[in-house]
Design an enzyme around this catalytic site. Structure first.
Site, PDB file in Angstrom:
ATOM      1  N   HIS A 295       0.823  -1.212   0.000  1.00 29.86           N
ATOM      2  CA  HIS A 295       0.000   0.000   0.000  1.00 29.86           C
ATOM      3  C   HIS A 295       0.856   1.260   0.000  1.00 29.86           C
ATOM      4  O   HIS A 295       1.963   1.290   0.541  1.00 29.86           O
ATOM      5  CB  HIS A 295      -1.003   0.006   1.157  1.00 29.86           C
ATOM      6  CG  HIS A 295      -0.425   0.026   2.530  1.00 29.86           C
ATOM      7  ND1 HIS A 295      -0.119   1.194   3.200  1.00 29.86           N
ATOM      8  CD2 HIS A 295      -0.124  -0.966   3.400  1.00 29.86           C
ATOM      9  CE1 HIS A 295       0.332   0.919   4.417  1.00 29.86           C
ATOM     10  NE2 HIS A 295       0.346  -0.394   4.563  1.00 29.86           N
TER      11      HIS A 295
ATOM     12  N   ASP B   7      -0.253   4.447   1.069  1.00 25.93           N
ATOM     13  CA  ASP B   7      -0.525   5.459   2.094  1.00 25.93           C
ATOM     14  C   ASP B   7       0.266   5.199   3.362  1.00 25.93           C
ATOM     15  O   ASP B   7       0.720   4.078   3.623  1.00 25.93           O
ATOM     16  CB  ASP B   7      -2.018   5.532   2.401  1.00 25.93           C
ATOM     17  CG  ASP B   7      -2.565   4.261   3.053  1.00 25.93           C
ATOM     18  OD1 ASP B   7      -2.211   3.156   2.586  1.00 25.93           O
ATOM     19  OD2 ASP B   7      -3.348   4.362   4.020  1.00 25.93           O
TER      20      ASP B   7
ATOM     21  N   ASP C  31       6.261   1.516   6.515  1.00 17.92           N
ATOM     22  CA  ASP C  31       4.926   0.912   6.421  1.00 17.92           C
ATOM     23  C   ASP C  31       4.104   1.791   5.479  1.00 17.92           C
ATOM     24  O   ASP C  31       3.512   2.770   5.910  1.00 17.92           O
ATOM     25  CB  ASP C  31       4.299   0.838   7.810  1.00 17.92           C
ATOM     26  CG  ASP C  31       2.900   0.258   7.824  1.00 17.92           C
ATOM     27  OD1 ASP C  31       2.479  -0.324   6.802  1.00 17.92           O
ATOM     28  OD2 ASP C  31       2.212   0.417   8.847  1.00 17.92           O
TER      29      ASP C  31
ATOM     30  N   GLU D 263      -4.938   1.851   2.843  1.00 10.68           N
ATOM     31  CA  GLU D 263      -4.924   0.643   3.670  1.00 10.68           C
ATOM     32  C   GLU D 263      -4.954   0.997   5.145  1.00 10.68           C
ATOM     33  O   GLU D 263      -5.592   0.314   5.950  1.00 10.68           O
ATOM     34  CB  GLU D 263      -3.679  -0.192   3.351  1.00 10.68           C
ATOM     35  CG  GLU D 263      -3.659  -1.582   3.999  1.00 10.68           C
ATOM     36  CD  GLU D 263      -2.962  -1.631   5.354  1.00 10.68           C
ATOM     37  OE1 GLU D 263      -2.925  -2.709   5.969  1.00 10.68           O
ATOM     38  OE2 GLU D 263      -2.446  -0.577   5.821  1.00 10.68           O
ATOM     39  N   GLU D 264      -4.280   2.084   5.495  1.00  9.10           N
ATOM     40  CA  GLU D 264      -4.159   2.442   6.904  1.00  9.10           C
ATOM     41  C   GLU D 264      -5.493   2.858   7.528  1.00  9.10           C
ATOM     42  O   GLU D 264      -5.626   2.871   8.753  1.00  9.10           O
ATOM     43  CB  GLU D 264      -3.135   3.572   7.081  1.00  9.10           C
ATOM     44  CG  GLU D 264      -1.705   3.187   6.728  1.00  9.10           C
ATOM     45  CD  GLU D 264      -1.078   2.214   7.710  1.00  9.10           C
ATOM     46  OE1 GLU D 264      -1.778   1.798   8.649  1.00  9.10           O
ATOM     47  OE2 GLU D 264       0.102   1.872   7.521  1.00  9.10           O
TER      48      GLU D 264
ATOM     49  N   ASP E  10       4.071  -6.641   3.600  1.00  7.56           N
ATOM     50  CA  ASP E  10       3.705  -5.606   4.565  1.00  7.56           C
ATOM     51  C   ASP E  10       3.899  -6.088   5.998  1.00  7.56           C
ATOM     52  O   ASP E  10       3.180  -5.678   6.904  1.00  7.56           O
ATOM     53  CB  ASP E  10       2.241  -5.178   4.332  1.00  7.56           C
ATOM     54  CG  ASP E  10       1.843  -3.939   5.116  1.00  7.56           C
ATOM     55  OD1 ASP E  10       2.744  -3.209   5.565  1.00  7.56           O
ATOM     56  OD2 ASP E  10       0.635  -3.705   5.287  1.00  7.56           O
TER      57      ASP E  10
ATOM     58  N   HIS F 181       3.928   3.609  12.398  1.00  3.31           N
ATOM     59  CA  HIS F 181       2.970   4.602  12.908  1.00  3.31           C
ATOM     60  C   HIS F 181       3.597   5.504  13.967  1.00  3.31           C
ATOM     61  O   HIS F 181       2.881   6.146  14.731  1.00  3.31           O
ATOM     62  CB  HIS F 181       1.703   3.966  13.482  1.00  3.31           C
ATOM     63  CG  HIS F 181       0.915   3.148  12.505  1.00  3.31           C
ATOM     64  ND1 HIS F 181      -0.390   2.762  12.749  1.00  3.31           N
ATOM     65  CD2 HIS F 181       1.225   2.645  11.295  1.00  3.31           C
ATOM     66  CE1 HIS F 181      -0.823   2.042  11.732  1.00  3.31           C
ATOM     67  NE2 HIS F 181       0.146   1.956  10.834  1.00  3.31           N
TER      68      HIS F 181
END
Length: 417
Positions: free
Chosen positions: A85, A87, A148, A182-183, A205, A388
């Site tokens: 992903h 994002d 990520d 995705e997040e 991922d 994150h």
């Protein structure tokens, strides 16, 4: 034939290029992608895919990137997709990321220069014990890094570049899918499965090198809306029932020693409030409910609703709405029907010289929902850590091992067909 150890990797340069582009998704947006800036990275990826030689590479209106690596074998081989992903998480800024490469890590604390209170230490990040001698990439302390899942993007791109330039590695048709959002749990909302045309997939991922995951949480979202009673605060005695205070009481009375992210691990599920907003008259709390056992979601939701009802006994004129939305389900129930899919992933990892570790994710990936959309999809490591957060980091050498693993997978599916 396995991927050689001495691949002339482009993965680091690609990764650094991708992290410089802000692709943070926005859960408050109803558009797809949720932020137009995600398409900036999508357009770059398409340009690079076309440069590699994947002539059908394109970005669609929803922000998805599709491309095909044509097969180079006479065998009939299942079509495999590799997915990551674009994002980054809305939990931490992804704007103006300044990536730093720390060469030949020797176990020392890494102090991030733009905020020297951000210290990446082995005490707080025990996986660093496996990184001695590696080159680590971090951000500068004021943003997340974006490993990520830009590590996964770079690894798939590098593997595609290698496969195109090394036709001696035989493989079937390979599909590439890069997703937005995705997040925020909407990464596959607009995937065109028919156009993609894959039989099986792997998301790239995951965290530590060598890991492969065939099990995720099952997940629901719950929205609790409190309808209180408003009154002028100077004349509110025995009249006002503040929705803000009711919402606060609900959150404060949730279990703390159990069913909370802060107090759970392994197979434990949880009830987690992620946002609270409102006024005296109306307030809203959003929760995520997680458990590996899908049936347990209902019992967690019952506990939450009972808490709401208990609090409201003190506010007889107020009411509530309790809205449950399914988010994703544990992909293991699908993947158990295709054991070969995970087994070949394990073999690909071990051919890259790593010890494979089959484990579960206390979270979800695009693969969770893709599996239930007819595209069984376990998750393979990308090397990302502390995602994150401003202390996010990734190892150059782990990214290179992920590239080898992807190339090995392409080769193994051809061998076994």
């Amino acid at each position: 034939m396995s991927a050689p150890e001495n691949i002339s990797n482009t993965v680091t340069d690609r990764f650094l290029r991708y992290t410089a582009i802000d692709t943070q998704s926005d859960p408050g947006s109803e558009s797809c992608p949720s932020t137009e800036k995600q398409k900036n990275l999508g357009r770059l990826l398409v340009s690079e895919l076309l440069e590699i030689g994947l002539s059908d590479a394109h970005l669609d209106d929803f922000g998805y990137v599709y491309a095909t690596i044509p097969g180079n074998t006479d065998k009939e081989v299942p079509v495999i997709c590799f997915c990551s992903h674009m994002d980054t998480s809305p939990d931490c800024s992804g704007e103006n990321v300044k990536a730093i490469v720390h060469k030949n890590y020797q176990g020392q604390d890494i102090v991030l220069p733009d905020d020297q209170t951000q210290i990446i230490s082995m005490k707080d990040h025990p996986d660093l014990k496996d990184q001695i001698g590696h080159d680590l990439i971090t951000a500068s302390g004021s943003t997340l890094l974006g490993a990520d899942n830009k590590a996964g993007l770079a690894e798939i791109m590098d593997a595609a570049n290698f496969l195109i330039n090394h036709p001696e590695i035989k493989h079937g048709t390979i599909k590439i899918l890069f997703t937005p959002d995705e997040e925020i749990g909407r990464g596959v909302d607009h995937v065109d499965i028919k156009k993609l045309g894959a039989d099986f997939a792997y998301t790239i991922d995951g965290e530590s090198a060598g890991t492969i995951e065939n099990e995720t949480f099952s997940a629901d979202g719950v929205k609790v809306v409190i309808h209180g009673i408003s009154a002028h605060p100077g004349f509110a005695k025995n009249k006002m029932e503040s929705a803000i205070k009711i919402a606060s009481a609900i959150v404060s009375q949730l279990p703390k020693e159990t069913l909370s992210p802060e107090s759970t691990s392994d197979l434990d599920g949880f009830i987690h409030p992620v946002s609270i907003s409102g006024s005296v008259e109306e307030a809203e709390i959003e929760f995520i409910i997680r458990d590996f056992n899908t049936e347990s979601l209902k019992s967690h939701e019952q506990i939450l609703e009972q808490t709401v009802q208990q609090v409201l006994k003190a506010y007889p004129n107020s009411t509530y709405e309790f809205i449950v939305e399914e988010q994703y389900r544990n992909m293991k129930s699908v993947l158990d029907r295709y054991p070969n899919l995970t087994q070949l992933g394990i073999e690909a990892i071990e051919r890259a010289g790593l010890k494979a570790k089959l484990q579960r994710i206390r979270g979800g990936t695009d693969g969770s929902r893709l599996s239930f959309m007819g595209l069984p999809c376990p998750n393979i490591f990308a090397g990302e850590h502390a995602f994150h957060s401003r202390q996010e980091w990734v190892s150059v050498q782990d990214m290179q091992k992920a590239v080898q693993t992807i190339v090995n997978l392409a080769s193994i599916w051809e061998e076994k067909s």
